[in-house]
Write a protein that holds these residues in place. Sequence first.
Motif, PDB file in Angstrom:
ATOM      1  N   LYS A 261      11.075  -9.476  13.944  1.00  0.00           N
ATOM      2  CA  LYS A 261      12.184  -9.409  12.993  1.00  0.00           C
ATOM      3  C   LYS A 261      11.589  -9.397  11.583  1.00  0.00           C
ATOM      4  O   LYS A 261      10.670 -10.162  11.275  1.00  0.00           O
ATOM      5  N   ARG A 262      12.098  -8.523  10.758  1.00  0.00           N
ATOM      6  CA  ARG A 262      11.486  -8.301   9.447  1.00  0.00           C
ATOM      7  C   ARG A 262      11.390  -9.585   8.625  1.00  0.00           C
ATOM      8  O   ARG A 262      10.360  -9.859   7.997  1.00  0.00           O
ATOM      9  N   SER A 263      12.435 -10.381   8.613  1.00  0.00           N
ATOM     10  CA  SER A 263      12.432 -11.599   7.804  1.00  0.00           C
ATOM     11  C   SER A 263      11.361 -12.582   8.283  1.00  0.00           C
ATOM     12  O   SER A 263      10.708 -13.242   7.472  1.00  0.00           O
ATOM     13  N   GLU A 264      11.159 -12.679   9.593  1.00  0.00           N
ATOM     14  CA  GLU A 264      10.129 -13.566  10.118  1.00  0.00           C
ATOM     15  C   GLU A 264       8.739 -13.025   9.849  1.00  0.00           C
ATOM     16  O   GLU A 264       7.791 -13.796   9.653  1.00  0.00           O
ATOM     17  N   TYR A 265       8.596 -11.700   9.846  1.00  0.00           N
ATOM     18  CA  TYR A 265       7.276 -11.101   9.654  1.00  0.00           C
ATOM     19  C   TYR A 265       6.833 -11.198   8.200  1.00  0.00           C
ATOM     20  O   TYR A 265       5.671 -11.525   7.914  1.00  0.00           O
ATOM     21  N   ILE A 266       7.744 -10.921   7.272  1.00  0.00           N
ATOM     22  CA  ILE A 266       7.373 -10.941   5.852  1.00  0.00           C
ATOM     23  C   ILE A 266       7.210 -12.369   5.359  1.00  0.00           C
ATOM     24  O   ILE A 266       6.325 -12.681   4.554  1.00  0.00           O
ATOM     25  N   GLY A 267       8.053 -13.262   5.821  1.00  0.00           N
ATOM     26  CA  GLY A 267       7.959 -14.640   5.384  1.00  0.00           C
ATOM     27  C   GLY A 267       8.596 -14.836   4.026  1.00  0.00           C
ATOM     28  O   GLY A 267       9.618 -14.218   3.684  1.00  0.00           O
ATOM     29  N   ALA A 268       7.996 -15.687   3.215  1.00  0.00           N
ATOM     30  CA  ALA A 268       8.568 -16.029   1.908  1.00  0.00           C
ATOM     31  C   ALA A 268       8.093 -15.059   0.836  1.00  0.00           C
ATOM     32  O   ALA A 268       7.530 -15.445  -0.184  1.00  0.00           O
ATOM     33  N   ALA A 269       8.327 -13.785   1.056  1.00  0.00           N
ATOM     34  CA  ALA A 269       7.950 -12.791   0.043  1.00  0.00           C
ATOM     35  C   ALA A 269       9.004 -12.762  -1.056  1.00  0.00           C
ATOM     36  O   ALA A 269      10.193 -13.003  -0.820  1.00  0.00           O
ATOM     37  N   ALA A 270       8.574 -12.475  -2.254  1.00  0.00           N
ATOM     38  CA  ALA A 270       9.495 -12.431  -3.393  1.00  0.00           C
ATOM     39  C   ALA A 270      10.503 -11.312  -3.184  1.00  0.00           C
ATOM     40  O   ALA A 270      10.145 -10.182  -2.865  1.00  0.00           O
ATOM     41  N   ALA A 271      11.772 -11.635  -3.364  1.00  0.00           N
ATOM     42  CA  ALA A 271      12.831 -10.654  -3.117  1.00  0.00           C
ATOM     43  C   ALA A 271      12.795  -9.513  -4.110  1.00  0.00           C
ATOM     44  O   ALA A 271      13.224  -8.397  -3.803  1.00  0.00           O
ATOM     45  N   GLU A 272      12.294  -9.774  -5.311  1.00  0.00           N
ATOM     46  CA  GLU A 272      12.296  -8.708  -6.323  1.00  0.00           C
ATOM     47  C   GLU A 272      11.142  -7.722  -6.143  1.00  0.00           C
ATOM     48  O   GLU A 272      11.111  -6.685  -6.804  1.00  0.00           O
ATOM     49  N   GLU A 273      10.204  -8.018  -5.278  1.00  0.00           N
ATOM     50  CA  GLU A 273       9.094  -7.093  -5.065  1.00  0.00           C
ATOM     51  C   GLU A 273       9.566  -5.867  -4.292  1.00  0.00           C
ATOM     52  O   GLU A 273      10.557  -5.903  -3.549  1.00  0.00           O
ATOM     53  N   SER A 274       8.832  -4.785  -4.463  1.00  0.00           N
ATOM     54  CA  SER A 274       9.161  -3.557  -3.742  1.00  0.00           C
ATOM     55  C   SER A 274       8.856  -3.733  -2.258  1.00  0.00           C
ATOM     56  O   SER A 274       8.162  -4.669  -1.851  1.00  0.00           O
ATOM     57  N   GLU A 275       9.404  -2.822  -1.459  1.00  0.00           N
ATOM     58  CA  GLU A 275       9.203  -2.925  -0.015  1.00  0.00           C
ATOM     59  C   GLU A 275       7.732  -2.842   0.343  1.00  0.00           C
ATOM     60  O   GLU A 275       7.249  -3.589   1.209  1.00  0.00           O
ATOM     61  N   ARG A 276       7.002  -1.956  -0.310  1.00  0.00           N
ATOM     62  CA  ARG A 276       5.587  -1.819  -0.009  1.00  0.00           C
ATOM     63  C   ARG A 276       4.824  -3.079  -0.377  1.00  0.00           C
ATOM     64  O   ARG A 276       3.937  -3.514   0.361  1.00  0.00           O
ATOM     65  N   ASN A 277       5.156  -3.702  -1.522  1.00  0.00           N
ATOM     66  CA  ASN A 277       4.465  -4.937  -1.902  1.00  0.00           C
ATOM     67  C   ASN A 277       4.828  -6.082  -0.967  1.00  0.00           C
ATOM     68  O   ASN A 277       4.004  -6.956  -0.685  1.00  0.00           O
ATOM     69  N   GLN A 278       6.093  -6.095  -0.480  1.00  0.00           N
ATOM     70  CA  GLN A 278       6.474  -7.115   0.476  1.00  0.00           C
ATOM     71  C   GLN A 278       5.699  -6.972   1.781  1.00  0.00           C
ATOM     72  O   GLN A 278       5.366  -7.966   2.426  1.00  0.00           O
ATOM     73  N   LEU A 279       5.422  -5.742   2.163  1.00  0.00           N
ATOM     74  CA  LEU A 279       4.761  -5.496   3.432  1.00  0.00           C
ATOM     75  C   LEU A 279       3.247  -5.573   3.342  1.00  0.00           C
ATOM     76  O   LEU A 279       2.576  -5.765   4.357  1.00  0.00           O
ATOM     77  N   TRP A 280       2.686  -5.414   2.133  1.00  0.00           N
ATOM     78  CA  TRP A 280       1.239  -5.271   2.025  1.00  0.00           C
ATOM     79  C   TRP A 280       0.515  -6.503   2.561  1.00  0.00           C
ATOM     80  O   TRP A 280      -0.419  -6.392   3.362  1.00  0.00           O
ATOM     81  N   ARG A 281       0.928  -7.700   2.160  1.00  0.00           N
ATOM     82  CA  ARG A 281       0.227  -8.910   2.579  1.00  0.00           C
ATOM     83  C   ARG A 281       0.332  -9.140   4.085  1.00  0.00           C
ATOM     84  O   ARG A 281      -0.692  -9.375   4.747  1.00  0.00           O
ATOM     85  N   PRO A 282       1.527  -9.111   4.677  1.00  0.00           N
ATOM     86  CA  PRO A 282       1.569  -9.309   6.139  1.00  0.00           C
ATOM     87  C   PRO A 282       0.880  -8.190   6.914  1.00  0.00           C
ATOM     88  O   PRO A 282       0.297  -8.452   7.970  1.00  0.00           O
TER      89      PRO A 282
END
Length: 495
Positions: A261-282
């Motif tokens: 599930k996307r929310s569990e995979y990304i974790g506590a990523a900043a909501a204002e970040e772009s989708e690519r930045n949210q995904l880059w770390r995980p």
Amino acid sequence: MNLWCRLPDGEDVSIPMVWIAEVYTPATFQGLLNGVKRIEARTRGFKSNHDIYSWVTSARSRRGTYAGDLPSFHPPGYGSPVPWIEDSLPDGVEYITWRIFAPSPSITILVAGFALDSSRMREPVAILNSEHSTYVSPYSDSGFSIITPDNQKRRYVEEWRESVIRDATAWLQSRMPGTFSSLNKGLLPSMELILTANVTPWSDEANLDGPRRFGADPYTVLDIRRQPHWLQAGGRGLRLNETRHAFGRQGLRWHLRLGAKRSEYIGAAAAEESERNQLWRPLHRTDEELTPLLARWAMNALLAEFSRDLAALRDLAMETASHDSPGALNKLRDKLLQAGLHGQLVADEIAQSARSDTKEERHSFDEVPEFVYTYGGGREPSIEEELVENLRQARVAMGKDITQTEGRLRELLTTSAEITVAATNLRLQKRVFWLTAISAVVAVAAAIISLIALDVARNPPVETPPAGPNVVRLTDPPNPMPGLNGNVSRSPTSP
């Protein structure tokens, strides 16, 4: 059915990254070295202190993973100060990561990750929302099949998966071809990550009620409907499964699927970040943690391919032996000698490395998250069934079986060839005996004829001419020639 296959309100599905793995044995190791040479020449930004070529060449004498991150591949004009490699990428790919593993002196594995752009990663959603009509497909002999919209969409989703892996496979094979490429086994062993918004793939949540339970639902089309799967231990939310082929398709023969599930995979990523930045770390974390799993999966796939080749070679040996041809058996034995390099060296080393691939002896950089098997339906995961341990035991068993099968087949072919050659020599000896006897008879006949001819030449027969009025006898004087002394020769019958 088109409506049933659409995603529920608020649901979203994306496949942000796929990975492929290539294996290099002593016969194909030079392809990796040549590719690394070309790659180092295209490195941009601050030069890395790591000498990739030297590490790869020396990795055969030790076991482990390349120490440190390798520069990622980016298209021309990327312009980052961080070390990166300038290269053309497949369509819809933003960047490519790669890692090198050396589990044994004769085995090197390269795992490459392809990060898809925002448009490419959501193309399966467009397939689910597309409109299709039911049609009838006649069989070649008789009968017909009714192809419904949900079946069409399942096929299109599988074709999309295959196209992504095919583009990645072609990209890697054109730069660093390895053993799978030389064996012409099609698509490389691969892995994908699928993220959903509301339901967890393969869990009890991915099960819609109503008429969709018959297969006409988006989760069945995407092959993430509730079913037994592997669950990552530790509460990270990742689940793993193999691709099941619909319509008998065999394109993705060695394909793993990670789901979360996307929310569990990304974790506590900043909501204002772009989708690519949210995904880059995980994604970077997944690339570090789970590429060793794909490397092990690739070794299992390679052993399975060797087993299939030996089975086909065994069937060919039985067919060739029935023809009683020493030439064909010798050619088959040559093929087995070539296959023996894999059976005696590669398979044996994979099995030996698997024996030491335990939690106690595993290197820190080779650690893989534990996945335990779960059946769903509220049942607790089975701690006894752990994925990495199952793969390890399978490598040990397959490596031992390949080595023994190759040895037995080699002995069988050698014995068959020797027996066939002996039988052929016996037949040739019989033929030589009869040819010798015939030659002796001909020689005796020729000698007799020669003696007769010699006797006739020494004692020629006396010829007695027949008597008659027109025969000139040797004792009679010759008739005078006409016109000499006025005498004219006349015939006795002249008047």
